[in-house]
Structures are given as C-alpha cells and as structure tokens.
Design a protein around this motif. Structure first.
Motif, PDB file in Angstrom:
ATOM      1  N   CYS A   9      -6.937   5.619   8.526  1.00 43.77           N
ATOM      2  CA  CYS A   9      -5.712   6.224   9.013  1.00 43.77           C
ATOM      3  C   CYS A   9      -5.704   6.176  10.541  1.00 43.77           C
ATOM      4  CB  CYS A   9      -5.575   7.652   8.496  1.00 43.77           C
ATOM      5  SG  CYS A   9      -6.821   8.794   9.127  1.00 43.77           S
ATOM      6  N   LEU A  10      -4.627   6.614  11.138  1.00 41.91           N
ATOM      7  CA  LEU A  10      -4.475   6.556  12.584  1.00 41.91           C
ATOM      8  C   LEU A  10      -5.573   7.304  13.331  1.00 41.91           C
ATOM      9  CD1 LEU A  10      -2.708   5.638  14.966  1.00 41.91           C
ATOM     10  CD2 LEU A  10      -1.433   7.757  14.703  1.00 41.91           C
ATOM     11  N   CYS A  11      -5.950   8.480  12.842  1.00 45.46           N
ATOM     12  CA  CYS A  11      -6.957   9.282  13.553  1.00 45.46           C
ATOM     13  C   CYS A  11      -8.389   8.973  13.111  1.00 45.46           C
ATOM     14  CB  CYS A  11      -6.663  10.772  13.408  1.00 45.46           C
ATOM     15  SG  CYS A  11      -6.954  11.451  11.766  1.00 45.46           S
ATOM     16  N   GLY A  12      -8.560   8.186  12.043  1.00 43.07           N
ATOM     17  CA  GLY A  12      -9.883   7.800  11.573  1.00 43.07           C
ATOM     18  C   GLY A  12     -10.550   8.802  10.653  1.00 43.07           C
ATOM     19  N   ALA A  13      -9.856   9.874  10.306  1.00 42.97           N
ATOM     20  CA  ALA A  13     -10.445  10.901   9.441  1.00 42.97           C
ATOM     21  C   ALA A  13     -10.559  10.438   7.989  1.00 42.97           C
ATOM     22  CB  ALA A  13      -9.631  12.195   9.509  1.00 42.97           C
ATOM     23  N   VAL A  14      -9.679   9.528   7.567  1.00 41.97           N
ATOM     24  CA  VAL A  14      -9.716   8.976   6.215  1.00 41.97           C
ATOM     25  C   VAL A  14      -9.984   7.480   6.338  1.00 41.97           C
ATOM     26  CG1 VAL A  14      -8.475   8.613   4.048  1.00 41.97           C
ATOM     27  CG2 VAL A  14      -8.077  10.695   5.384  1.00 41.97           C
ATOM     28  N   ARG A  15     -10.993   7.032   5.622  1.00 35.00           N
ATOM     29  CA  ARG A  15     -11.369   5.616   5.646  1.00 35.00           C
ATOM     30  C   ARG A  15     -11.461   5.108   4.215  1.00 35.00           C
ATOM     31  NH1 ARG A  15     -13.760   4.562  10.799  1.00 35.00           N
ATOM     32  NH2 ARG A  15     -14.054   6.505  11.945  1.00 35.00           N
ATOM     33  N   PHE A  16     -11.197   3.836   4.056  1.00 35.95           N
ATOM     34  CA  PHE A  16     -11.393   3.239   2.738  1.00 35.95           C
ATOM     35  C   PHE A  16     -11.924   1.831   2.889  1.00 35.95           C
ATOM     36  CE2 PHE A  16      -6.893   2.592   3.736  1.00 35.95           C
ATOM     37  CZ  PHE A  16      -6.720   1.243   3.493  1.00 35.95           C
ATOM     38  N   ARG A  17     -12.546   1.396   1.827  1.00 37.20           N
ATOM     39  CA  ARG A  17     -13.126   0.051   1.769  1.00 37.20           C
ATOM     40  C   ARG A  17     -12.813  -0.495   0.381  1.00 37.20           C
ATOM     41  NH1 ARG A  17     -17.963  -2.495   4.292  1.00 37.20           N
ATOM     42  NH2 ARG A  17     -18.917  -3.828   2.733  1.00 37.20           N
ATOM     43  N   VAL A  18     -12.354  -1.736   0.355  1.00 40.38           N
ATOM     44  CA  VAL A  18     -12.044  -2.398  -0.909  1.00 40.38           C
ATOM     45  C   VAL A  18     -12.932  -3.630  -1.037  1.00 40.38           C
ATOM     46  CG1 VAL A  18      -9.698  -1.518  -1.065  1.00 40.38           C
ATOM     47  CG2 VAL A  18     -10.110  -3.654   0.150  1.00 40.38           C
ATOM     48  N   ALA A  19     -13.100  -4.090  -2.243  1.00 43.94           N
ATOM     49  CA  ALA A  19     -14.045  -5.161  -2.537  1.00 43.94           C
ATOM     50  C   ALA A  19     -13.651  -6.509  -1.942  1.00 43.94           C
ATOM     51  CB  ALA A  19     -14.220  -5.295  -4.051  1.00 43.94           C
ATOM     52  N   ARG A  20     -12.344  -6.713  -1.729  1.00 48.94           N
ATOM     53  CA  ARG A  20     -11.872  -8.025  -1.289  1.00 48.94           C
ATOM     54  C   ARG A  20     -10.455  -7.908  -0.739  1.00 48.94           C
ATOM     55  NH1 ARG A  20      -8.495  -8.150  -5.266  1.00 48.94           N
ATOM     56  NH2 ARG A  20      -9.120  -7.325  -7.250  1.00 48.94           N
ATOM     57  N   LYS A  21     -10.019  -8.960  -0.086  1.00 49.95           N
ATOM     58  CA  LYS A  21      -8.639  -9.060   0.377  1.00 49.95           C
ATOM     59  C   LYS A  21      -7.734  -9.114  -0.856  1.00 49.95           C
ATOM     60  CE  LYS A  21      -7.909 -12.397   3.464  1.00 49.95           C
ATOM     61  NZ  LYS A  21      -7.381 -13.517   4.267  1.00 49.95           N
ATOM     62  N   PRO A  22      -6.558  -8.490  -0.822  1.00 48.66           N
ATOM     63  CA  PRO A  22      -5.674  -8.549  -1.997  1.00 48.66           C
ATOM     64  C   PRO A  22      -5.080  -9.948  -2.169  1.00 48.66           C
ATOM     65  CG  PRO A  22      -4.538  -7.493  -0.183  1.00 48.66           C
ATOM     66  CD  PRO A  22      -5.955  -7.711   0.268  1.00 48.66           C
ATOM     67  N   ASP A  23      -4.708 -10.285  -3.397  1.00 43.72           N
ATOM     68  CA  ASP A  23      -4.021 -11.547  -3.662  1.00 43.72           C
ATOM     69  C   ASP A  23      -2.603 -11.499  -3.101  1.00 43.72           C
ATOM     70  OD1 ASP A  23      -6.233 -12.520  -5.080  1.00 43.72           O
ATOM     71  OD2 ASP A  23      -5.529 -11.598  -6.939  1.00 43.72           O
ATOM     72  N   TYR A  24      -1.998 -10.315  -3.161  1.00 42.11           N
ATOM     73  CA  TYR A  24      -0.640 -10.096  -2.652  1.00 42.11           C
ATOM     74  C   TYR A  24      -0.494  -8.611  -2.357  1.00 42.11           C
ATOM     75  CZ  TYR A  24       0.531  -8.017  -7.143  1.00 42.11           C
ATOM     76  OH  TYR A  24       0.554  -7.204  -8.244  1.00 42.11           O
ATOM     77  N   VAL A  25       0.561  -8.263  -1.637  1.00 42.14           N
ATOM     78  CA  VAL A  25       0.910  -6.856  -1.406  1.00 42.14           C
ATOM     79  C   VAL A  25       2.385  -6.689  -1.716  1.00 42.14           C
ATOM     80  CG1 VAL A  25      -0.884  -6.383   0.310  1.00 42.14           C
ATOM     81  CG2 VAL A  25       1.327  -7.260   1.058  1.00 42.14           C
ATOM     82  N   ASN A  26       2.767  -5.469  -2.059  1.00 43.37           N
ATOM     83  CA  ASN A  26       4.167  -5.163  -2.324  1.00 43.37           C
ATOM     84  C   ASN A  26       4.748  -4.333  -1.191  1.00 43.37           C
ATOM     85  OD1 ASN A  26       4.617  -6.452  -4.735  1.00 43.37           O
ATOM     86  ND2 ASN A  26       4.220  -4.670  -6.013  1.00 43.37           N
ATOM     87  N   ASP A  27       5.880  -4.792  -0.670  1.00 46.14           N
ATOM     88  CA  ASP A  27       6.672  -4.039   0.291  1.00 46.14           C
ATOM     89  C   ASP A  27       7.890  -3.568  -0.488  1.00 46.14           C
ATOM     90  OD1 ASP A  27       7.791  -2.923   2.524  1.00 46.14           O
ATOM     91  OD2 ASP A  27       8.131  -4.828   3.572  1.00 46.14           O
TER      92      ASP A  27
END
Length: 117
Positions: A9-27
C-alpha cells in the motif's frame, strides 16, 4: 520458473507477495471496482502472502454478498478482496496497481463490462 511479485500500500503497512506475474488483470467498471480504482489480478489463496492489518468491507446493497474488499486502515489503499467463508479459496484478487514498478510489463489488461452484470 516464474518469479514472485510483491506489492504494498502507499504507506507500506500492508504488503503482499504473489507466486508469479498474472496472466491478465481486470480493469472492471462495475460500481464497486470503479469507485475503488483497483486493477484486479487473480490467484488461488495458496499463492498469496499478505502481511499487515487490513479492514474489510462487505457490500450491504447486495442480496447475497460474496466477498470482502480489504484496505489499509492507515492510508486507505485498496489491497485485495477475499471470498466470504472459510478458505482456502480458488480465487482471490489483489490490487495490481500496488505491484512493484515494472511488474505489469507485458500483462494484458482486460476491461469487463461489470455495469451490465
């Protein structure tokens, strides 16, 4: 082998890690997603590590809500959504706008018409 991708997040308080780059994203342009400003990447819950405190929001305007959208309580950035009910879940969404710089290179952006659902 795929490289893990991280985000925060913007302030760095919440972080996440995923196994790989996504195949696609939805907007998505549905009323929820368009107001959140999120770009959704999808993964099984087993492929996502999230650290930090978040607050969840469950829509009350739906007859049968199905997910909780989470955000950082400090900066307000939308971080992820998770289906309601016990996991593990076959699909969760993380906000790809929070990925590290360059992580989205070459990833297809889809524009589903969520307003028609």
């Amino acid at each position: 082998m795929a490289e893990p991708v991280s985000g925060e997040c913007l302030c760095g308080a919440v972080r996440f890690r995923v196994a790989r780059k996504p195949d696609y994203v939805n907007d998505c342009n549905c009323s929820l997603c368009s107001k959140l400003g999120a770009l959704w990447a999808y993964y099984p819950s087993s492929e996502i590590e999230i650290s930090g405190e978040t607050n969840g929001f469950v829509r009350q305007d739906m007859r049968e809500p199905s997910l909780s959208v989470h955000h950082c309580p400090a900066c307000g950035a939308t971080t992820h959504w998770i289906p309601l009910g016990d996991g593990p879940h076959s699909r969760m969404g993380v906000n790809a706008r929070l990925f590290e710089d360059g992580a989205m290179e070459g990833v297809e952006i889809r524009n589903p018409n969520g307003r028609s659902w």
